[in-house]
Each structure stands twice: as structure tokens, then as C-alpha cells.
Design a protein around this motif. Structure first.
Motif, PDB file in Angstrom:
ATOM      1  N   LEU A 137      12.872  58.547 -32.733  1.00 58.79           N
ATOM      2  CA  LEU A 137      11.941  58.022 -33.729  1.00 58.79           C
ATOM      3  C   LEU A 137      12.156  56.521 -33.931  1.00 58.79           C
ATOM      4  O   LEU A 137      11.190  55.756 -34.037  1.00 58.79           O
ATOM      5  N   ARG A 138      13.416  56.101 -33.966  1.00 61.31           N
ATOM      6  CA  ARG A 138      13.719  54.669 -34.095  1.00 61.31           C
ATOM      7  C   ARG A 138      13.099  53.878 -32.941  1.00 61.31           C
ATOM      8  O   ARG A 138      12.431  52.858 -33.163  1.00 61.31           O
ATOM      9  N   ASP A 139      13.315  54.365 -31.719  1.00 59.11           N
ATOM     10  CA  ASP A 139      12.778  53.660 -30.543  1.00 59.11           C
ATOM     11  C   ASP A 139      11.248  53.644 -30.565  1.00 59.11           C
ATOM     12  O   ASP A 139      10.618  52.651 -30.174  1.00 59.11           O
ATOM     13  N   TRP A 140      10.646  54.734 -31.044  1.00 60.82           N
ATOM     14  CA  TRP A 140       9.179  54.823 -31.117  1.00 60.82           C
ATOM     15  C   TRP A 140       8.641  53.826 -32.131  1.00 60.82           C
ATOM     16  O   TRP A 140       7.634  53.152 -31.893  1.00 60.82           O
ATOM     17  N   LEU A 141       9.307  53.690 -33.270  1.00 63.67           N
ATOM     18  CA  LEU A 141       8.869  52.740 -34.305  1.00 63.67           C
ATOM     19  C   LEU A 141       9.043  51.287 -33.855  1.00 63.67           C
ATOM     20  O   LEU A 141       8.277  50.405 -34.256  1.00 63.67           O
ATOM     21  N   HIS A 142      10.055  51.046 -33.027  1.00 62.46           N
ATOM     22  CA  HIS A 142      10.280  49.694 -32.524  1.00 62.46           C
ATOM     23  C   HIS A 142       9.327  49.315 -31.387  1.00 62.46           C
ATOM     24  O   HIS A 142       9.068  48.134 -31.166  1.00 62.46           O
ATOM     25  N   SER A 143       8.812  50.309 -30.686  1.00 67.14           N
ATOM     26  CA  SER A 143       8.051  50.032 -29.464  1.00 67.14           C
ATOM     27  C   SER A 143       6.616  49.589 -29.776  1.00 67.14           C
ATOM     28  O   SER A 143       6.091  49.863 -30.853  1.00 67.14           O
ATOM     29  N   PRO A 144       5.966  48.882 -28.815  1.00 69.74           N
ATOM     30  CA  PRO A 144       4.556  48.492 -29.005  1.00 69.74           C
ATOM     31  C   PRO A 144       3.675  49.729 -29.118  1.00 69.74           C
ATOM     32  O   PRO A 144       3.984  50.761 -28.518  1.00 69.74           O
ATOM     33  N   PRO A 145       2.578  49.703 -29.878  1.00 70.79           N
ATOM     34  CA  PRO A 145       2.081  48.519 -30.599  1.00 70.79           C
ATOM     35  C   PRO A 145       2.666  48.346 -31.990  1.00 70.79           C
ATOM     36  O   PRO A 145       2.245  47.473 -32.733  1.00 70.79           O
ATOM     37  N   ARG A 146       3.630  49.181 -32.364  1.00 76.18           N
ATOM     38  CA  ARG A 146       4.135  49.162 -33.743  1.00 76.18           C
ATOM     39  C   ARG A 146       5.063  47.966 -33.992  1.00 76.18           C
ATOM     40  O   ARG A 146       4.864  47.201 -34.925  1.00 76.18           O
ATOM     41  N   LEU A 147       6.128  47.843 -33.192  1.00 78.54           N
ATOM     42  CA  LEU A 147       7.054  46.707 -33.275  1.00 78.54           C
ATOM     43  C   LEU A 147       7.607  46.482 -34.678  1.00 78.54           C
ATOM     44  O   LEU A 147       7.720  45.352 -35.156  1.00 78.54           O
ATOM     45  N   HIS A 148       7.954  47.579 -35.358  1.00 80.77           N
ATOM     46  CA  HIS A 148       8.511  47.456 -36.710  1.00 80.77           C
ATOM     47  C   HIS A 148       9.926  46.892 -36.640  1.00 80.77           C
ATOM     48  O   HIS A 148      10.671  47.140 -35.689  1.00 80.77           O
ATOM     49  N   SER A 149      10.304  46.155 -37.665  1.00 81.01           N
ATOM     50  CA  SER A 149      11.617  45.522 -37.710  1.00 81.01           C
ATOM     51  C   SER A 149      12.711  46.547 -38.005  1.00 81.01           C
ATOM     52  O   SER A 149      12.442  47.655 -38.488  1.00 81.01           O
ATOM     53  N   THR A 150      13.939  46.141 -37.746  1.00 81.18           N
ATOM     54  CA  THR A 150      15.085  47.022 -37.996  1.00 81.18           C
ATOM     55  C   THR A 150      15.168  47.430 -39.461  1.00 81.18           C
ATOM     56  O   THR A 150      15.399  48.600 -39.784  1.00 81.18           O
TER      57      THR A 150
END
Length: 345
Positions: free
Chosen positions: A99-112
Motif C-alpha cells: 500500500l505504501r508503494d502504491w501511494l508513492h507511485s504515479p499518478p499519486r506520488l503522495h509524500s512520506t
């Protein structure tokens, strides 16, 4: 039947059933008592249930409800992408990492830090479900996601005075933004509180004019001295804070900062998409409504360090450690003092 049953020692109901058997009629089976069906709840079902419960509470905070709804949407989209239902048994280290990797990945690119905040709530949901007996898994406790230190800025008293002196009579929109920022900078209140000051919040005690207000987030009653600059700003509006949305004010603050000449470049930490880097940005780009509250805490502590307990009563920090981590001045002053010390012959 009479002889077989001890000369008639048989109940009327048993006699009827025995007679039906001997006449070839099928014996009626006793009706089974049906167990009530236990409704299955998966993780997304529980988030919706928790959201509705919080929504029904009289003190429900709109911001909290909005964020819980965002989390549900994120996890719905994640489940759709992964083509799976999320059960409580799935909430382990592997799930959180994915889930962390999915939230970080495009198009989301959410911050840590944004992802870390999501995980705080996700773990809260799982704990609540556990207390209700919906699962007994503790695997979710093993996953840790540290926050990225944020770059904090404040406006000094001198910079606030510079803002106050700018003639904005031909731009009422920016004048309102400037005045709201000054109200926040001289009260130490959060946006949700410094934008709802009313005349009844202003009271006189022993010759001192004070603001009495109960904060929305913590429901804490605070009393704030009415600083001269603050009094002048509030007086323009009949001691009633002008209204504006948080989002619009944050947008307009960038414009105000450029107009005020806050162009000094600052090195900031960036964790977009979970990738930690540093970049230079002009100071005006970092102006937000929260800078006002941090400026209050930093400025008044720097000027009156012996009043730290009274300043903390206004900001709501319960420990000195929390307060010192919140303000900016300690790190800066430490570096300056150390530089002066090592420069001596």
C-alpha cells in the motif's frame, strides 16, 4: 401399544406420534432453531461503518471526517487496482509495504508524511475492529513508517510589521488575507479558531483586554492578551474575524508573500513519491495559514523565554519538549551561539 408401554404409561403426544408411525405416516422432525446469521465485515466495510459512527457524533470534526473519507477512497482504489478484497487477516507487513508503494507511485506520488498519516488512521481502524471482536490479528503492529522532518518557517516580528504596513487599500482580497494572517500571528490560534473570533470573545479584566475562546480541535479554553497590532486589525472588522476558506487563504498567501518581497531562498526537505531530496524554494512559496501560529509561538518565546509556561497555555502544548520541537528558534539560536563560540580565538 398398551402392553408395550407399561399398561398405558405413555403421554398423549407420544401416543399420537407412535400411532402415526404404525399407520405409516412420517414422523415430524422437531423444528431446528436457526442460529442468527453473523454478518461478514471486511476492512472497507468497517471503515464505512466507523465513518458513519463518527459522522453521527455531536462533536464530529469536518476535517477528520473528510480525511477518513479520503482514506476509504484510497483503499477502494488500491483494492480495485490489486483486484482483491481486503480482509482483516490481510493487514500485515506485506500489505502495508505494498500500500505504501502504491501511494508513492504515479499518478499519486503522495509524500512520506502524508502516507504516514494515512497509516496512523488505518492502524486506528484495525485496533477499533479488534476491540469489537472482528479479528484477532496483531500483524499490523509490526509495520513502522517514520516521518520525514519538515522544513519549518516563521515570520519575525519585523516581517509581520512589514506586512502590516503594506498599503492594500486597492486590493481588498489581499488585505483580508494579510489581516487574517496577522490575527493568527498574534493569537497563536489555529485557522479554525482565528477565523471565528467574535465581539463576545473580547473581555476586559483588570484593565487588560483579553480574548476568551474555546478551541475547536481540542475543546480547550484559552485566554489571549489583545496585542496592540491585533487590536488594530480586529477593530477594522468590528472585532469579528473576516471569513475565508483555508484553501483560498493558502493560495492567496503566496501572492501576498511575493508582493511583500519574501523572496529569500530556503532549502527544504521533499519526500514526494517517497523519494527524499532537498530543493530550494522562495520563502513566499512556503507561506501557509499554519505559519501564523508557529510564528506566534516562536516570536513570543524568543522575546519572552521566561514566559514559556504562559505561551504554552495559549498554544496548547502540554510539554516543553513538544513546544520546543514545534518552534523554530532553538535550532537557529543554538547554531548562532555555537558559531560565535568557535570563532573566538
Amino acid at each position: 401399544m398398551f402392553l408395550e408401554n407399561k399398561k398405558g404409561n405413555i403421554s398423549v403426544e407420544d401416543f399420537r406420534q407412535e400411532l402415526k408411525v404404525r399407520l405409516g405416516e412420517p414422523e415430524r422432525e422437531a423444528e431446528e432453531t436457526e442460529e442468527p446469521e453473523i454478518q461478514h465485515i471486511d476492512f472497507l466495510d468497517f471503515i464505512e461503518q466507523y465513518y458513519q459512527e463518527r459522522k453521527g457524533q455531536p462533536n464530529a470534526k469536518a476535517g477528520t471526517l473528510k480525511f477518513i473519507h479520503k482514506i476509504k477512497v484510497h483503499i477502494q482504489d488500491y483494492a480495485k487496482d490489486r483486484r482483491r478484497k481486503i480482509e482483516f487477516a490481510d493487514l500485515n507487513d506485506k500489505f502495508f509495504s505494498d500500500l505504501r508503494d502504491w501511494l508513492h507511485s504515479p499518478p499519486r506520488l503522495h509524500s512520506t508524511n502524508y502516507v504516514q498519516k494515512i497509516f496512523q488512521y488505518v492502524k486506528l481502524f484495525v485496533r477499533r475492529a479488534e476491540t469489537r471482536g472482528l479479528h484477532n490479528s496483531r500483524a499490523y503492529q509490526d509495520f513502522k513508517l517514520p516521518k520525514t522532518p519538515i522544513t519549518k518557517i516563521v515570520l519575525s516580528f519585523e516581517q509581520l510589521e512589514h506586512l502590516a504596513q503594506i498599503d492594500l487599500s486597492d486590493n481588498q482580497r489581499l488585505e483580508k488575507v494579510r489581516d487574517l494572517f496577522l490575527i493568527g500571528s498574534y493569537t497563536g490560534l489555529r485557522f479554525s479558531d482565528f477565523t471565528r473570533i467574535q465581539p463576545e470573545h473580547i473581555q476586559d479584566h483588570e484593565g487588560e483586554r483579553l480574548i476568551h475562546i474555546t478551541t475547536q480541535k481540542t475543546e480547550q479554553s484559552v485566554i489571549i492578551p489583545l496585542h496592540k497590532t491585533l487590536d488594530e486589525v480586529l477593530k477594522k472588522y468590528g472585532y469579528k474575524s473576516p471569513s475565508m476558506s483555508n484553501q483560498k487563504m493558502n493560495d492567496y498567501l503566496k501572492e501576498l508573500g511575493q508582493l511583500a518581497g519574501f523572496t529569500k531562498e530556503i532549502i527544504v526537505n521533499d519526500a514526494t513519491g517517497g523519494i527524499h531530496t532537498e530543493k530550494k524554494v522562495p520563502m513566499w512559496e512556503m507561506l501557509t495559514t499554519h505559519v501564523a501560529r508557529r510564528s506566534f509561538a516562536t516570536n513570543f518565546y524568543q522575546k519572552y523565554p521566561e514566559q514559556i509556561d504562559r505561551i504554552m497555555k495559549i498554544t496548547g502544548h502540554t510539554t516543553e519538549k513538544m513546544f520546543r520541537a514545534y518552534i523554530v528558534t532553538d535550532a537557529l539560536n543554538s547554531a548562532i551561539d555555537f558559531g560565535k563560540a568557535i570563532s573566538k580565538p
